[in-house]
Design a protein around this motif. Structure first.
Motif, PDB file in Angstrom:
ATOM      1  N   ALA A  27     -27.910 -33.235 -43.245  1.00  0.00           N
ATOM      2  CA  ALA A  27     -27.368 -32.039 -43.880  1.00  0.00           C
ATOM      3  C   ALA A  27     -26.129 -32.369 -44.699  1.00  0.00           C
ATOM      4  O   ALA A  27     -25.936 -31.853 -45.805  1.00  0.00           O
ATOM      5  N   ARG A  28     -25.294 -33.258 -44.166  1.00  0.00           N
ATOM      6  CA  ARG A  28     -24.085 -33.646 -44.916  1.00  0.00           C
ATOM      7  C   ARG A  28     -24.459 -34.298 -46.232  1.00  0.00           C
ATOM      8  O   ARG A  28     -23.899 -33.981 -47.288  1.00  0.00           O
ATOM      9  N   ALA A  29     -25.423 -35.223 -46.169  1.00  0.00           N
ATOM     10  CA  ALA A  29     -25.855 -35.902 -47.396  1.00  0.00           C
ATOM     11  C   ALA A  29     -26.487 -34.917 -48.368  1.00  0.00           C
ATOM     12  O   ALA A  29     -26.257 -34.992 -49.587  1.00  0.00           O
ATOM     13  N   ALA A  30     -27.285 -33.982 -47.860  1.00  0.00           N
ATOM     14  CA  ALA A  30     -27.926 -32.988 -48.735  1.00  0.00           C
ATOM     15  C   ALA A  30     -26.892 -32.057 -49.364  1.00  0.00           C
ATOM     16  O   ALA A  30     -26.948 -31.751 -50.560  1.00  0.00           O
ATOM     17  N   ASN A  31     -25.921 -31.615 -48.569  1.00  0.00           N
ATOM     18  CA  ASN A  31     -24.919 -30.679 -49.076  1.00  0.00           C
ATOM     19  C   ASN A  31     -24.018 -31.332 -50.118  1.00  0.00           C
ATOM     20  O   ASN A  31     -23.489 -30.649 -51.000  1.00  0.00           O
ATOM     21  N   GLU A  32     -23.851 -32.661 -50.026  1.00  0.00           N
ATOM     22  CA  GLU A  32     -23.079 -33.370 -51.049  1.00  0.00           C
ATOM     23  C   GLU A  32     -23.787 -33.379 -52.400  1.00  0.00           C
ATOM     24  O   GLU A  32     -23.171 -33.648 -53.430  1.00  0.00           O
ATOM     25  N   THR A  33     -25.090 -33.093 -52.407  1.00  0.00           N
ATOM     26  CA  THR A  33     -25.843 -33.014 -53.668  1.00  0.00           C
ATOM     27  C   THR A  33     -25.935 -31.580 -54.191  1.00  0.00           C
ATOM     28  O   THR A  33     -26.644 -31.327 -55.177  1.00  0.00           O
ATOM     29  N   GLY A  34     -25.274 -30.652 -53.532  1.00  0.00           N
ATOM     30  CA  GLY A  34     -25.295 -29.266 -53.974  1.00  0.00           C
ATOM     31  C   GLY A  34     -26.283 -28.397 -53.228  1.00  0.00           C
ATOM     32  O   GLY A  34     -26.404 -27.201 -53.526  1.00  0.00           O
ATOM     33  N   THR A  91     -27.690 -41.165 -46.976  1.00  0.00           N
ATOM     34  CA  THR A  91     -28.332 -41.008 -48.283  1.00  0.00           C
ATOM     35  C   THR A  91     -29.739 -41.581 -48.279  1.00  0.00           C
ATOM     36  O   THR A  91     -30.677 -40.976 -48.829  1.00  0.00           O
ATOM     37  N   ALA A  92     -29.908 -42.760 -47.648  1.00  0.00           N
ATOM     38  CA  ALA A  92     -31.242 -43.354 -47.557  1.00  0.00           C
ATOM     39  C   ALA A  92     -32.172 -42.472 -46.744  1.00  0.00           C
ATOM     40  O   ALA A  92     -33.350 -42.284 -47.090  1.00  0.00           O
ATOM     41  N   ALA A  93     -31.669 -41.907 -45.638  1.00  0.00           N
ATOM     42  CA  ALA A  93     -32.486 -41.019 -44.815  1.00  0.00           C
ATOM     43  C   ALA A  93     -32.875 -39.767 -45.588  1.00  0.00           C
ATOM     44  O   ALA A  93     -34.030 -39.309 -45.515  1.00  0.00           O
ATOM     45  N   LEU A  94     -31.930 -39.211 -46.340  1.00  0.00           N
ATOM     46  CA  LEU A  94     -32.220 -38.022 -47.143  1.00  0.00           C
ATOM     47  C   LEU A  94     -33.307 -38.311 -48.164  1.00  0.00           C
ATOM     48  O   LEU A  94     -34.242 -37.508 -48.346  1.00  0.00           O
TER      49      LEU A  94
END
Length: 347
Positions: free
Chosen positions: A25-32, A332-335
């Motif tokens: 979720a953190r990685a996804a939220n960093e992409t908007g 990021t890789a997991a996302l």
């Protein structure tokens, strides 16, 4: 940012084993994007059976209200436990399933749970699994299931190292990162600790967690391991960061604790099962551990020898392992892997 499938702008994650959902979720939220994690409800503990029942009912109703409200805003649900299906199936709709261990490795073979696990796996739009040992338990039901290597926080802040507060903590130490349980290879770890204690100077301490099977904990203490309490994430990571070397579980896989050692560039001694680390995924080849697929997981003597070799190798000559974690086990890789899985399933 791609616009396919609305680019999965809003996804609700139920459950958070090994903080996988939080890191995704953190990685996804960093992409908007706007992803949210809702931990699964935990039953309260009470001495009085009536209070226990009432507490469970209240906790369940409160959690379901939160779940329903969150799902209205994020209709796509990424479920992180097959065991939870009976409790949330009434409102799930179309979902993807993420398997992390016990539910598929153990519960699916227990008659009381087999049908529950099968239904959760069979009805999911897509199935992910977190470690390569789980693949063999899924191929008959979902051969197309996708490995999403366990993500690791690469930005864990510095914290107080509680072990350093002890009188004998001024020297270097070797840290056993896993809990003391048979499923983690605890017996071999105890034997390795005995071998190490016989060979190491007294200035080098063996450190482990007071966590796991009580008999193995006692055996570890008898072997000369200084045991410290189970720690919050940042403190646990600091103990890893300050270690001269780490010894991983001997069950043949890398879990989050072992990966955290690699993320800190601390030498990790760990056997890997060659039938799992078979190059079928980029993360399953050339894993930068000491031992790896050449190390017999029952060979405590060689685990000790490799640990001594790691301690005697100058820091400048040790392989850097953080870059490998960044490539294959970063959030990021997991996302990226999860989004590919969503799209492949047409979710």
């Amino acid at each position: 940012m791609s616009k396919s499938s609305e680019d999965y702008l809003r996804v609700l994650h139920l459950g958070d084993p090994a903080h996988t959902a939080t890191l995704l979720a953190r990685a996804a939220n960093e992409t908007g994007r706007d992803w949210r994690v809702l931990p699964l409800a935990q039953s309260p503990q009470a001495a009085n059976p009536v209070a226990q029942t009432l507490g469970r009912a209240w906790r369940g109703a409160w959690w379901e209200a939160r779940f329903w409200g969150a799902k209205l805003a994020r209709p796509r649900v990424h479920l992180h436990s097959a065991m939870a299906l009976p409790h949330v199936g009434w409102a799930l709709g179309d979902y993807v399933l993420h398997l992390h261990g016990t539910d598929i490795r153990t519960r699916r073979y227990e008659p009381a749970y087999t049908n529950r696990i099968h239904d959760a796996v069979a009805h999911a739009r897509q199935v992910f699994y977190s470690t390569p040992d789980l693949r063999e338990h899924l191929t008959d039901w979902r051969p197309e299931a996708r490995l999403i290597p366990v993500p690791v926080d690469l930005d864990c802040p510095a914290a107080i190292n509680p072990y350093r507060g002890e009188a004998r903590s001024t020297g270097s130490y070797v840290f056993f990162v896993s809990r003391w349980e048979a499923v983690k290879g605890g017996n071999t770890q105890v034997e390795a600790a005995k071998c190490l204690r016989a060979r190491l100077p007294q200035s080098v301490t063996l450190v482990g967690l007071q966590w796991g099977d009580s008999q193995l904990i006692g055996a570890a203490r008898q072997a000369g391991v200084c045991l410290i309490p189970k720690l919050p994430g940042a403190q646990y990571r600091q103990v890893i960061r300050d270690a001269a070397a780490c010894v991983g579980q001997t069950a043949g896989i890398l879990s989050a604790s072992e990966l955290e050692a690699l993320a800190e560039d601390v030498p990790l001694i760990a056997p890997l099962n060659p039938s799992w680390y078979d190059a079928s995924h980029p993360s399953l080849v050339d894993v930068p551990v000491w031992g790896g697929t050449a190390l017999n997981p029952m060979d405590s003597e060689n685990i000790a020898k490799l640990t001594l070799a790691a301690l005697q190798t100058p820091v400048s000559q040790r392989p850097l392992t953080r870059d490998w974690v960044q490539r294959f086990h970063s959030p990021t890789a997991a996302l990226t892997g999860v989004l590919e899985g969503y799209r492949a399933a047409g979710w």
